[in-house]
Write a protein that holds these residues in place. Sequence first.
Motif, PDB file in Angstrom:
ATOM      1  N   LYS A 135       0.757  -1.265   0.368  1.00 54.69           N
ATOM      2  CA  LYS A 135       0.689   0.217   0.295  1.00 54.69           C
ATOM      3  C   LYS A 135       1.188   1.035  -0.103  1.00 54.69           C
ATOM      4  CE  LYS A 135      -3.941   2.298   2.679  1.00 54.69           C
ATOM      5  NZ  LYS A 135      -4.635   2.475   4.255  1.00 54.69           N
ATOM      6  N   THR A 136       2.012   1.231   0.970  1.00 53.92           N
ATOM      7  CA  THR A 136       2.755   2.208   0.712  1.00 53.92           C
ATOM      8  C   THR A 136       4.272   2.817   0.158  1.00 53.92           C
ATOM      9  OG1 THR A 136       4.587   1.599   3.052  1.00 53.92           O
ATOM     10  CG2 THR A 136       1.623   3.047   3.633  1.00 53.92           C
ATOM     11  N   TYR A 137       4.328   1.645  -0.689  1.00 57.02           N
ATOM     12  CA  TYR A 137       5.756   1.625  -1.133  1.00 57.02           C
ATOM     13  C   TYR A 137       5.161   1.373  -2.537  1.00 57.02           C
ATOM     14  CZ  TYR A 137       9.952   1.494  -3.130  1.00 57.02           C
ATOM     15  OH  TYR A 137      11.139   1.773  -3.819  1.00 57.02           O
ATOM     16  N   TRP A 138       5.019   0.019  -2.864  1.00 58.51           N
ATOM     17  CA  TRP A 138       5.126  -0.472  -4.509  1.00 58.51           C
ATOM     18  C   TRP A 138       4.106   0.310  -5.283  1.00 58.51           C
ATOM     19  CZ3 TRP A 138       9.112  -1.906  -6.179  1.00 58.51           C
ATOM     20  CH2 TRP A 138       9.997  -2.782  -5.004  1.00 58.51           C
ATOM     21  N   SER A 139       2.555  -0.058  -4.554  1.00 54.32           N
ATOM     22  CA  SER A 139       1.569   0.635  -5.291  1.00 54.32           C
ATOM     23  C   SER A 139       1.916   2.672  -5.562  1.00 54.32           C
ATOM     24  CB  SER A 139       0.332   0.837  -4.548  1.00 54.32           C
ATOM     25  OG  SER A 139      -0.276  -0.080  -4.003  1.00 54.32           O
ATOM     26  N   GLU A 140       2.526   2.777  -4.760  1.00 54.34           N
ATOM     27  CA  GLU A 140       3.004   4.773  -4.629  1.00 54.34           C
ATOM     28  C   GLU A 140       3.936   4.689  -5.596  1.00 54.34           C
ATOM     29  OE1 GLU A 140       3.413   7.932  -3.573  1.00 54.34           O
ATOM     30  OE2 GLU A 140       1.807   6.887  -3.837  1.00 54.34           O
ATOM     31  N   ILE A 141       5.306   3.388  -6.110  1.00 51.41           N
ATOM     32  CA  ILE A 141       5.786   3.845  -7.198  1.00 51.41           C
ATOM     33  C   ILE A 141       5.048   3.316  -7.920  1.00 51.41           C
ATOM     34  CG2 ILE A 141       7.599   2.123  -8.593  1.00 51.41           C
ATOM     35  CD1 ILE A 141       8.586   3.551  -5.818  1.00 51.41           C
ATOM     36  N   SER A 142       3.862   2.766  -8.059  1.00 50.20           N
ATOM     37  CA  SER A 142       3.054   2.200  -9.467  1.00 50.20           C
ATOM     38  C   SER A 142       2.504   3.754  -9.960  1.00 50.20           C
ATOM     39  CB  SER A 142       2.269   1.211  -9.735  1.00 50.20           C
ATOM     40  OG  SER A 142       2.928   0.260  -9.654  1.00 50.20           O
ATOM     41  N   ARG A 143       1.925   4.160  -9.274  1.00 49.17           N
ATOM     42  CA  ARG A 143       0.956   5.713  -9.368  1.00 49.17           C
ATOM     43  C   ARG A 143       1.739   6.399  -9.595  1.00 49.17           C
ATOM     44  NH1 ARG A 143       0.312  10.512  -7.300  1.00 49.17           N
ATOM     45  NH2 ARG A 143       1.960  10.303  -5.500  1.00 49.17           N
ATOM     46  N   THR A 144       3.150   6.530  -9.022  1.00 48.87           N
ATOM     47  CA  THR A 144       3.841   7.915  -9.329  1.00 48.87           C
ATOM     48  C   THR A 144       4.626   7.664 -11.222  1.00 48.87           C
ATOM     49  OG1 THR A 144       6.018   6.766  -8.081  1.00 48.87           O
ATOM     50  CG2 THR A 144       4.809   8.809  -6.986  1.00 48.87           C
ATOM     51  N   VAL A 145       4.605   6.043 -10.923  1.00 47.59           N
ATOM     52  CA  VAL A 145       5.260   6.219 -12.766  1.00 47.59           C
ATOM     53  C   VAL A 145       4.220   6.530 -13.815  1.00 47.59           C
ATOM     54  CG1 VAL A 145       5.797   4.519 -13.574  1.00 47.59           C
ATOM     55  CG2 VAL A 145       6.426   5.180 -12.291  1.00 47.59           C
ATOM     56  N   LYS A 146       2.953   6.422 -13.523  1.00 51.70           N
ATOM     57  CA  LYS A 146       1.672   5.934 -14.159  1.00 51.70           C
ATOM     58  C   LYS A 146       0.727   7.481 -14.184  1.00 51.70           C
ATOM     59  CE  LYS A 146      -3.078   4.501 -14.769  1.00 51.70           C
ATOM     60  NZ  LYS A 146      -3.268   3.265 -15.217  1.00 51.70           N
ATOM     61  N   GLN A 147       0.993   8.873 -13.330  1.00 50.45           N
ATOM     62  CA  GLN A 147       0.971   9.795 -12.936  1.00 50.45           C
ATOM     63  C   GLN A 147       2.057  11.146 -13.704  1.00 50.45           C
ATOM     64  OE1 GLN A 147      -1.111  11.185  -9.537  1.00 50.45           O
ATOM     65  NE2 GLN A 147      -2.803   9.275 -10.198  1.00 50.45           N
ATOM     66  N   GLY A 148       3.266  10.316 -13.667  1.00 54.15           N
ATOM     67  CA  GLY A 148       4.358  11.317 -14.199  1.00 54.15           C
ATOM     68  C   GLY A 148       4.398  12.165 -12.703  1.00 54.15           C
ATOM     69  N   ASP A 149       4.641  11.517 -11.238  1.00 56.04           N
ATOM     70  CA  ASP A 149       4.479  12.421 -10.345  1.00 56.04           C
ATOM     71  C   ASP A 149       5.920  12.262  -9.690  1.00 56.04           C
ATOM     72  OD1 ASP A 149       4.923  13.364  -7.898  1.00 56.04           O
ATOM     73  OD2 ASP A 149       3.385  12.403  -6.983  1.00 56.04           O
ATOM     74  N   PHE A 150       7.190  13.076 -10.463  1.00 56.05           N
ATOM     75  CA  PHE A 150       8.332  13.085 -10.341  1.00 56.05           C
ATOM     76  C   PHE A 150       8.682  13.166  -8.780  1.00 56.05           C
ATOM     77  CE2 PHE A 150      12.162  14.727  -9.669  1.00 56.05           C
ATOM     78  CZ  PHE A 150      13.316  13.730  -9.842  1.00 56.05           C
TER      79      PHE A 150
END
Length: 171
Positions: A37-52
């Motif tokens: 929830k707090t790491y792998w999902s966040e990695i996926s979200r940031t890559v998909k949204q371009g959230d550097f």
Amino acid sequence: MIKTLHFFAFILLALFVTTKAISQSNTDDLRKREIDKTYWSEISRTVKQGDFEGYSATCHENAILVTTTGEKKLSYPMSTALARWKQGFLDTQQGKQMDNVSFRFSQRIGDETTAHETGIFYFTSHDSEGKLIAESYTHLEALLVKKGDKWVCLMEYQKSKATREEWDALK
């Protein structure tokens, strides 16, 4: 009488061992769900949204990237990798490309504040028209530490290219 005492002692020992194993299993499951929830999902979200900035926040300030996927075998600060990857995040954020990453694991070891995760990540990048421009399966190891209430990466090791068959085997 002695046989009965031995029997009860055996039963108590078996219950203790079983309870301990269940407790450890519950702790492991809780840690894995928290990391997901707090790491792998966040990695996926940031890559998909371009959230550097969001992606950068998943890395410890002293994080290291190790890679042996290409001709060269390298180890360097994650800050160097982030600087190299930044344009891809910006392009994704601006809609020039669409990136995705997902993860599957073969081994997950840890305790309440540390974790070593082994698996494969699958990365894709499409141009703004939806044409595939990059796709890769990569064997991965990650060393994580819990800082406060979130998990951050201390070390990411991109070991080698993986295959679709290896990815599918981790379902």
